[in-house]
Design a protein around this motif. Structure first.
Motif, PDB file in Angstrom:
ATOM      1  N   LEU A  68       0.796  -1.229   0.000  1.00  0.00           N
ATOM      2  CA  LEU A  68       0.000   0.000   0.000  1.00  0.00           C
ATOM      3  C   LEU A  68       0.832   1.285   0.000  1.00  0.00           C
ATOM      4  N   LYS A  71       1.534   3.703  -2.986  1.00  0.00           N
ATOM      5  CA  LYS A  71       0.400   4.098  -3.830  1.00  0.00           C
ATOM      6  C   LYS A  71       0.035   5.550  -3.535  1.00  0.00           C
ATOM      7  N   HIS A 104       5.640  -0.168  -6.239  1.00  0.00           N
ATOM      8  CA  HIS A 104       4.310  -0.445  -6.793  1.00  0.00           C
ATOM      9  C   HIS A 104       3.368   0.604  -6.213  1.00  0.00           C
ATOM     10  N   HIS A 110      -6.887   2.889 -10.407  1.00  0.00           N
ATOM     11  CA  HIS A 110      -7.461   2.761  -9.063  1.00  0.00           C
ATOM     12  C   HIS A 110      -6.663   3.625  -8.098  1.00  0.00           C
ATOM     13  N   ASP A 111      -7.202   3.849  -6.910  1.00  0.00           N
ATOM     14  CA  ASP A 111      -6.442   4.526  -5.848  1.00  0.00           C
ATOM     15  C   ASP A 111      -5.954   5.917  -6.256  1.00  0.00           C
ATOM     16  N   ASN A 151       0.044   0.215 -14.073  1.00  0.00           N
ATOM     17  CA  ASN A 151      -0.604  -0.955 -13.489  1.00  0.00           C
ATOM     18  C   ASN A 151      -1.994  -1.144 -14.100  1.00  0.00           C
ATOM     19  N   GLU A 152      -2.260  -2.343 -14.596  1.00  0.00           N
ATOM     20  CA  GLU A 152      -3.599  -2.749 -15.038  1.00  0.00           C
ATOM     21  C   GLU A 152      -4.199  -1.848 -16.121  1.00  0.00           C
ATOM     22  N   GLN A 235       0.811 -10.484 -12.887  1.00  0.00           N
ATOM     23  CA  GLN A 235       0.416 -10.423 -11.468  1.00  0.00           C
ATOM     24  C   GLN A 235       0.190 -11.819 -10.903  1.00  0.00           C
ATOM     25  N   HIS A 237      -2.663 -13.374  -9.974  1.00  0.00           N
ATOM     26  CA  HIS A 237      -3.721 -13.638  -8.992  1.00  0.00           C
ATOM     27  C   HIS A 237      -4.540 -14.776  -9.605  1.00  0.00           C
ATOM     28  N   TRP A 309       1.563 -12.143  -3.082  1.00  0.00           N
ATOM     29  CA  TRP A 309       0.869 -10.939  -2.574  1.00  0.00           C
ATOM     30  C   TRP A 309       0.474 -11.173  -1.123  1.00  0.00           C
ATOM     31  N   TRP A 317      -5.492 -10.149   1.042  1.00  0.00           N
ATOM     32  CA  TRP A 317      -6.679  -9.448   0.539  1.00  0.00           C
ATOM     33  C   TRP A 317      -7.765 -10.430   0.084  1.00  0.00           C
TER      34      TRP A 317
HETATM   35  O1  9MR Z   1      -3.975  -5.929  -1.602  1.00  0.00           O
HETATM   36  C1  9MR Z   1      -4.244  -4.565  -1.840  1.00  0.00           C
HETATM   37  C2  9MR Z   1      -5.399  -4.093  -0.977  1.00  0.00           C
HETATM   38  O2  9MR Z   1      -5.062  -4.212   0.389  1.00  0.00           O
HETATM   39  C3  9MR Z   1      -5.715  -2.644  -1.319  1.00  0.00           C
HETATM   40  O3  9MR Z   1      -6.870  -2.251  -0.607  1.00  0.00           O
HETATM   41  C4  9MR Z   1      -5.979  -2.493  -2.811  1.00  0.00           C
HETATM   42  C5  9MR Z   1      -6.131  -1.020  -3.188  1.00  0.00           C
HETATM   43  O4  9MR Z   1      -4.947  -0.335  -2.955  1.00  0.00           O
HETATM   44  O5  9MR Z   1      -4.897  -3.007  -3.570  1.00  0.00           O
HETATM   45  C6  9MR Z   1      -4.623  -4.373  -3.300  1.00  0.00           C
HETATM   46  O6  9MR Z   1      -3.540  -4.780  -4.117  1.00  0.00           O
HETATM   47  C7  9MR Z   1      -3.813  -4.849  -5.515  1.00  0.00           C
HETATM   48  C8  9MR Z   1      -2.580  -4.408  -6.257  1.00  0.00           C
HETATM   49  O7  9MR Z   1      -2.182  -3.125  -5.828  1.00  0.00           O
HETATM   50  C9  9MR Z   1      -2.796  -4.423  -7.756  1.00  0.00           C
HETATM   51  N1  9MR Z   1      -3.277  -5.711  -8.198  1.00  0.00           N
HETATM   52  C10 9MR Z   1      -4.393  -6.276  -7.476  1.00  0.00           C
HETATM   53  C11 9MR Z   1      -4.098  -6.292  -5.975  1.00  0.00           C
HETATM   54  C12 9MR Z   1      -5.239  -6.945  -5.205  1.00  0.00           C
HETATM   55  O8  9MR Z   1      -6.421  -6.217  -5.336  1.00  0.00           O
END
Ligand code: 9MR
Length: 355
Positions: A68, A71, A104, A110-111, A151-152, A235, A237, A309, A317
């Motif tokens: 985090l 970001k 990262h 996002h964010d 990212n993404e 990534q 996931h 992750w 997460w």
């Molecule tokens: O794991 C992260 C979660 O705790 C945060 O709330 C979220 C927003 O910042 O981001 C999650 O991490 C993401 C990563 O930054 C980008 N790829 C997907 C990850 C999982 O959502």
């Protein structure tokens, strides 16, 4: 409080706990257990709250990435402030434990903080974008191994290879936000490795295959434009119920390498929400997906950087986002919730022998 005092305060006991009482380099016995090139995402809250987490990172990892702290929302409470303390505390933890750190993420759909979204004119948005990337990358110049710059960038279910995610940045800067991000980062730190990063391209499902094709197209376009792009993040996931597209993925990775790009596994975990069976049966399927992924990526060369992750099922997460209907805890990571290695960790060991 001086800056360093504050960082020490933020880190609490985590660094010293993980590195031993002297907070010096990790002991040789511990270094021997480390998986070369392996690392994990961590956030400062979890490190502070649970000393076992820092201990596990320093036992198994050679690198880490802030989940985090690098970001926008963490670094940028407002337009004029860069709040580096929390990310610096993680960097201190990494250094005290002989770990490298990657960055990262600089530009993401996002964010994006509210103060940024309130900027309405393209020139103002561009100024904020360039200022952020330039300042943050300069601040960490020579301190990080690589950055996820963009990212993404690809939408889910793209219809054409030219489809791009519609982001705040696109709305104001057009598709040029992607090359601009890379050029700004390269100007700020000419030596750090610059990566693009994407999810849901690994499995054998039409929407994933389409996403991979669009990712490939964007990467090719950036290279054609001479954009300073050095590495491609998968990534990873993974979704436990989906097979890995071993053939298609191996072909993709081989092609990327033939273009001179490094391939990084940046956010590996396995969502086991849809798996039935006992924990042991689920763990075996999770490990098999990871094995298939790493086998495919390794066909044309060793993968030198694998980050999960999180590291333990206790902090992931996935628990919040993909909770299981049977209320059983998720098991997405190499260590279980008591920090014991699972079959996932054996697979990591197999692929990180002499990275
Ligand atoms: O794991 C992260 C979660 O705790 C945060 O709330 C979220 C927003 O910042 O981001 C999650 O991490 C993401 C990563 O930054 C980008 N790829 C997907 C990850 C999982 O959502």
């Amino acid at each position: 409080m001086t800056k360093l005092d504050r960082r020490e305060f933020l880190l609490g006991g985590a660094a010293t706990l993980a590195a031993g009482a002297t907070a010096s380099a990790a002991p040789a016995s511990k270094l021997a257990q480390r998986r070369p090139g392996f690392g994990a995402a961590a956030n400062l809250w979890n490190l502070q709250a649970d000393p076992r987490f820092g201990e596990a990172i320093s036992t198994y990892c050679t690198q880490m990435v802030p989940e985090l702290e690098l970001k926008w929302p963490m670094l940028r409470p407002d337009a004029h402030t860069f709040a580096f303390e929390r990310a610096d505390a993680l960097l201190d933890f990494a250094r005290q434990n002989d770990l490298t750190m990657r960055g990262h993420a600089l530009a993401w759909y996002h964010d994006i903080p509210d103060w940024t979204k309130q900027i309405k004119d393209a020139r103002g948005v561009e100024r904020a974008f360039v200022d952020h990337i330039g300042t943050v990358v300069s601040y960490y110049k020579d301190k990080l191994t690589s950055w996820d710059v963009v990212n993404e960038p690809i939408p889910d279910n793209p219809k054409k290879v030219t489809d791009r995610r519609d982001t705040f940045w696109t709305q104001h800067l057009g598709n040029g936000w992607i090359p601009l991000a890379f050029r700004t980062a390269a100007a700020a730190d000419p030596l750090v490795k610059l990566a693009i990063n994407e999810y849901d391209i690994e499995s054998a499902k039409d929407s994933f295959i389409a996403k991979r094709a669009a990712y490939r197209h964007l990467i090719m376009e950036l290279l054609d434009q001479g954009v300073p792009l050095h590495a491609v993040g998968l990534q990873s996931h993974l979704h436990a119920e989906l097979e890995i597209d071993t053939h298609g993925l191996a072909e993709f990775v081989t092609e990327l390498r033939s273009w001179g790009l490094e391939v990084l596994v940046t956010e590996l975990d396995v969502d086991d929400q849809k798996l039935a069976g006992s924990p042991a049966e689920r763990d075996a399927i999770v490990a098999r997906r990871v094995d298939d992924l790493l086998t495919a990526i390794s066909t044309s060369g060793q993968v030198r950087s694998i980050l999960t992750w999180g590291l333990s099922d206790r902090h992931s997460w996935i628990n919040g986002t993909f909770a299981r209907a049977d209320k059983q805890p998720n098991r997405p990571l190499p260590l279980d919730s008591e920090f014991k290695p699972k079959p996932f960790m054996d697979v990591i060991s197999k692929f990180t022998k002499d990275a």
